[in-house]
Design a protein around this motif. Structure first.
Motif, PDB file in Angstrom:
ATOM      1  N   VAL A   1     -24.259 -62.165  68.525  1.00 43.33           N
ATOM      2  CA  VAL A   1     -23.834 -60.827  68.099  1.00 43.33           C
ATOM      3  C   VAL A   1     -22.558 -60.409  68.816  1.00 43.33           C
ATOM      4  N   ASP A   2     -22.406 -60.812  70.068  1.00 46.28           N
ATOM      5  CA  ASP A   2     -21.196 -60.449  70.816  1.00 46.28           C
ATOM      6  C   ASP A   2     -19.941 -61.016  70.163  1.00 46.28           C
ATOM      7  N   MET A   3     -20.064 -62.192  69.527  1.00 46.67           N
ATOM      8  CA  MET A   3     -18.916 -62.741  68.808  1.00 46.67           C
ATOM      9  C   MET A   3     -18.503 -61.803  67.677  1.00 46.67           C
ATOM     10  N   PHE A   4     -19.500 -61.304  66.935  1.00 40.71           N
ATOM     11  CA  PHE A   4     -19.216 -60.368  65.847  1.00 40.71           C
ATOM     12  C   PHE A   4     -18.731 -59.029  66.399  1.00 40.71           C
ATOM     13  N   ASN A   5     -19.395 -58.557  67.460  1.00 36.65           N
ATOM     14  CA  ASN A   5     -18.994 -57.283  68.077  1.00 36.65           C
ATOM     15  C   ASN A   5     -17.540 -57.322  68.540  1.00 36.65           C
ATOM     16  N   ASN A   6     -17.154 -58.438  69.159  1.00 39.00           N
ATOM     17  CA  ASN A   6     -15.775 -58.563  69.638  1.00 39.00           C
ATOM     18  C   ASN A   6     -14.783 -58.493  68.484  1.00 39.00           C
ATOM     19  N   LEU A   7     -15.188 -59.046  67.341  1.00 36.37           N
ATOM     20  CA  LEU A   7     -14.337 -58.981  66.154  1.00 36.37           C
ATOM     21  C   LEU A   7     -14.148 -57.530  65.713  1.00 36.37           C
ATOM     22  N   ILE A   8     -15.251 -56.793  65.583  1.00 41.03           N
ATOM     23  CA  ILE A   8     -15.187 -55.400  65.151  1.00 41.03           C
ATOM     24  C   ILE A   8     -14.434 -54.548  66.169  1.00 41.03           C
ATOM     25  N   ILE A   9     -14.775 -54.707  67.448  1.00 35.56           N
ATOM     26  CA  ILE A   9     -14.163 -53.891  68.502  1.00 35.56           C
ATOM     27  C   ILE A   9     -12.658 -54.128  68.584  1.00 35.56           C
TER      28      ILE A   9
ATOM     29  N   VAL B   1     -27.894 -53.684  65.731  1.00 35.79           N
ATOM     30  CA  VAL B   1     -28.089 -52.306  65.289  1.00 35.79           C
ATOM     31  C   VAL B   1     -27.730 -51.319  66.403  1.00 35.79           C
ATOM     32  N   ILE B   2     -28.222 -51.563  67.602  1.00 36.43           N
ATOM     33  CA  ILE B   2     -27.927 -50.660  68.717  1.00 36.43           C
ATOM     34  C   ILE B   2     -26.439 -50.705  69.064  1.00 36.43           C
ATOM     35  N   SER B   3     -25.860 -51.892  69.006  1.00 37.44           N
ATOM     36  CA  SER B   3     -24.421 -52.017  69.264  1.00 37.44           C
ATOM     37  C   SER B   3     -23.615 -51.218  68.250  1.00 37.44           C
ATOM     38  N   ALA B   4     -24.015 -51.291  66.977  1.00 39.71           N
ATOM     39  CA  ALA B   4     -23.291 -50.581  65.917  1.00 39.71           C
ATOM     40  C   ALA B   4     -23.331 -49.071  66.138  1.00 39.71           C
ATOM     41  N   LEU B   5     -24.452 -48.565  66.659  1.00 40.73           N
ATOM     42  CA  LEU B   5     -24.550 -47.132  66.951  1.00 40.73           C
ATOM     43  C   LEU B   5     -23.533 -46.700  68.012  1.00 40.73           C
ATOM     44  N   SER B   6     -23.137 -47.644  68.861  1.00 43.71           N
ATOM     45  CA  SER B   6     -22.205 -47.298  69.949  1.00 43.71           C
ATOM     46  C   SER B   6     -20.742 -47.372  69.523  1.00 43.71           C
ATOM     47  N   PHE B   7     -20.448 -47.963  68.353  1.00 43.29           N
ATOM     48  CA  PHE B   7     -19.056 -48.149  67.937  1.00 43.29           C
ATOM     49  C   PHE B   7     -18.258 -46.842  67.881  1.00 43.29           C
ATOM     50  N   PRO B   8     -18.798 -45.757  67.267  1.00 49.50           N
ATOM     51  CA  PRO B   8     -18.003 -44.513  67.220  1.00 49.50           C
ATOM     52  C   PRO B   8     -17.668 -43.969  68.605  1.00 49.50           C
ATOM     53  N   PHE B   9     -18.628 -44.052  69.533  1.00 46.58           N
ATOM     54  CA  PHE B   9     -18.362 -43.569  70.890  1.00 46.58           C
ATOM     55  C   PHE B   9     -17.303 -44.430  71.569  1.00 46.58           C
ATOM     56  N   LEU B  10     -17.372 -45.745  71.334  1.00 48.09           N
ATOM     57  CA  LEU B  10     -16.374 -46.641  71.923  1.00 48.09           C
ATOM     58  C   LEU B  10     -14.998 -46.369  71.329  1.00 48.09           C
TER      59      LEU B  10
END
Length: 443
Positions: free
Chosen positions: A47-55, A131-140
Motif C-alpha cells: 500500500v505504501d507504494m500506492f500511497n507514495n504515488l498519490i502523495i 482505507v485509513i491512509s486515504a482518510l488522511s490524504f486531505p489532512f496531509l
C-alpha cells in the motif's frame, strides 16, 4: 539581495532537519510494523507504494502554490500572495477529498490492479491500511500546502516544529497502538491519520494570523479562476512527472523482485542508505522553489542566476560530504544489518554506485529542475523526466538487468544513465537561457 546568508540558513537548516526526521521516523515505523507479522509487513509495504504515488502527485499542487505565492511575494504583491494562499488551500483540499473518496470506494479494484493476486491475509491487511491512509490524504494535503506557504515566506522553522509534533504523535501512537493495544495494521495507520490531522489543522490555524507576511483571511468560499489556473499550470505537469516517476520506481522494484532473495535484500538495504545520502538535496529542492520563485516575482534574472549557482554549490558541497562519510563507514554500517556475505557484497557495490555518482550528478539532476519549475518552465522538465524514466531507468533496466543477466547491478547502471541524461538536458536548458521567456508573473 533578496536573501542574505542569515536568511538562507534560516530557510535551509530546518529543511534539512525536517527531511532527516521524516526518513528516521519512516525507518522506525517499518521496525514497529515488522513485529505484527509478515502479512502485515507485506500489506503495508504494498500500500505504501500506492500511497507514495498519490502523495507525490498531490504534493505537486503544493509546489504549484509555492511557486505562485513566492512570485507574488517577490513582486511585493502581498494581497495577491494571500489570495493565492487561500486558493491553494481550496484547490488542494477539494481535489484531495475527491481522490480519497474514489480510493476508498475502489480499494479492492486498486489493490488488484496494482499488485494482482495476493494472499488473503495480505489483502485484508492492505485494505485496512489503504482505507485509513486515504482518510488522511486531505489532512496531509492541507499540511503540505500550509508548509509550502511558510517556506515561501522563508520561515521553515515553523514547519520543522510542526513536523516534530506530527512525527512525535506518529511514533508514540504507533508504539501504543501496536505494542499496547495490539491493533495490528490499524495500529500503524490510525496514528498516521491522527498526526496528519493535527499537523494540518495546527499549520492552518497559524496561517490565520494577520501578523504573518501571508495569512488566510476570513471570508466566503469562492474560487478565483485566474489564480487556480496558474497554480494548476505548475501543479499538473509536476503531478504528472511525479506520478510517472513513482510508477517507474514500482516497475523497477518489480523487475528486481524477479532476481531472487539476495538481490531483493541487497536492493532494500542499499535504498535505505541512498536516502540518507540525498537528505540535503531533498531539502534544497524545497528551498530552490521558494528562493527562485521570489527572484522571478521581483523580475530580477541576475538574482535568479546568482541564487541558482549558490544553492547548487551548497548542495554539491553537502552532498559530497555526507556521501563521502557514508562510503567511508560503509563496511561498518553494512555489518549492522547481519546479512549473508553475498548480500552484503552486492549491497556494498550498489551503494558505492549510487552514493559515489550522486556526488557528481544528483544535484544537477534533481535540484536544478526545481529552478526551472520556479521560473514556470514546467513542461520541459516534465517531458525530460518522463522520457528519461521510460527510456533509461525502465528500458535499460530491462536490457541490462534481464536480457544481459546483470541483475540489480544492471538496474542501478540504468539509473545512472537516467541521471546523466537529465543533467545534460537541464544544464543545457539553463545555459541556453530558454527559461527566461517563461519568467513572467501573471497579473
Amino acid at each position: 539581495m533578496l536573501f542574505d546568508k542569515k536568511d538562507l540558513k534560516k530557510l535551509i537548516i530546518p529543511l534539512v532537519m525536517e527531511q532527516t526526521l521524516a526518513i528516521t521516523v519512516g525507518m522506525a515505523d517499518t521496525m514497529m510494523i515488522s513485529s505484527v507479522g509478515e502479512a502485515a509487513v507485506s500489506g503495508v509495504s504494498l500500500v505504501d507504494m500506492f500511497n507514495n504515488l498519490i502523495i507525490s502527485v498531490l504534493a505537486a499542487l503544493a509546489t504549484g502554490g509555492a511557486v505562485v505565492t513566492s512570485q507574488f511575494i517577490g513582486a511585493g504583491k502581498k494581497e495577491e500572495a494571500c489570495r493565492s494562499a487561500r486558493q491553494l488551500l481550496y484547490t488542494a483540499g477539494g481535489i484531495t477529498i475527491l481522490v480519497s473518496v474514489l480510493v476508498i470506494l475502489a480499494r479492492n479494484l486498486i489493490l488488484h490492479l496494482f499488485f494482482g493476486r495476493i494472499e488473503a491475509d495480505v489483502m485484508d491487511n492492505a485494505v485496512v491500511y489503504l482505507v485509513i491512509s486515504a482518510l488522511s490524504f486531505p489532512f496531509l494535503a492541507i499540511y503540505n500546502a500550509c508548509a509550502a506557504l511558510y517556506r515561501s515566506m522563508g520561515n521553515s522553522q515553523i514547519t520543522l516544529k510542526v513536523s516534530l509534533l506530527m512525527n512525535g504523535i506518529n511514533v508514540a501512537g504507533n508504539a501504543i497502538c501496536v505494542f499496547g493495544l495490539h491493533m495490528g495494521v490499524a495500529g500503524v495507520a490510525v496514528p498516521s491519520l491522527v498526526s496528519r490531522a493535527v499537523a494540518g489543522l495546527v499549520l492552518y490555524g497559524l496561517l490565520r494570523r494577520p501578523r504573518d507576511l501571508i495569512y488566510i483571511e476570513r471570508g466566503r468560499f469562492y474560487l478565483e479562476r485566474d489564480i487556480v489556473k496558474k497554480i494548476l499550470f505548475i501543479g499538473i505537469p509536476s503531478g504528472i512527472e511525479n506520478g510517472i516517476f513513482q510508477l517507474g520506481r514500482v516497475l523497477v522494484v518489480s523487475i528486481i523482485a524477479g532476481f531472487g532473495t539476495v538481490q531483493i535484500a541487497a536492493n532494500g538495504v542499499a535504498n535505505s542508505l541512498d536516502s540518507m545520502g540525498c537528505i540535503v538535496g531533498q531539502a534544497m529542492n524545497l528551498a530552490m522553489i521558494s528562493v527562485i520563485g521570489r527572484c522571478v516575482g521581483a523580475g530580477d534574472l541576475d538574482q535568479v542566476r546568482f541564487y541558482t549557482k549558490k544553492l547548487l554549490g551548497i548542495t554539491y558541497l553537502c552532498t559530497a560530504i555526507v556521501n563521502s562519510l557514508i562510503l567511508l563507514c560503509l563496511p561498518w554500517i553494512l555489518a549492522l544489518y547481519g546479512l549473508e556475505q553475498e548480500t552484503t557484497d552486492l549491497a556494498y557495490t550498489l551503494v558505492m554506485i549510487h552514493n559515489g555518482m550522486a556526488m557528481f550528478l544528483w544535484p544537477a539532476s534533481f535540484v536544478l529542475p526545481n529552478m526551472l519549475r520556479a521560473c514556470n518552465d514546467v513542461k520541459y522538465t516534465m517531458v525530460v523526466a518522463i522520457f528519461s524514466m521510460c527510456a533509461f531507468r525502465i528500458g535499460f533496466s530491462i536490457i541490462f538487468g534481464v536480457y544481459m543477466d546483470m541483475g540489480a547491478l544492471g538496474v542501478w547502471m540504468a539509473m545512472v544513465m537516467d541521471w546523466v541524461f537529465r543533467v545534460a538536458c537541464f544544464v543545457g536548458r539553463y545555459f541556453a537561457g530558454t527559461w527566461k521567456k517563461h519568467c513572467v508573473l501573471a497579473e
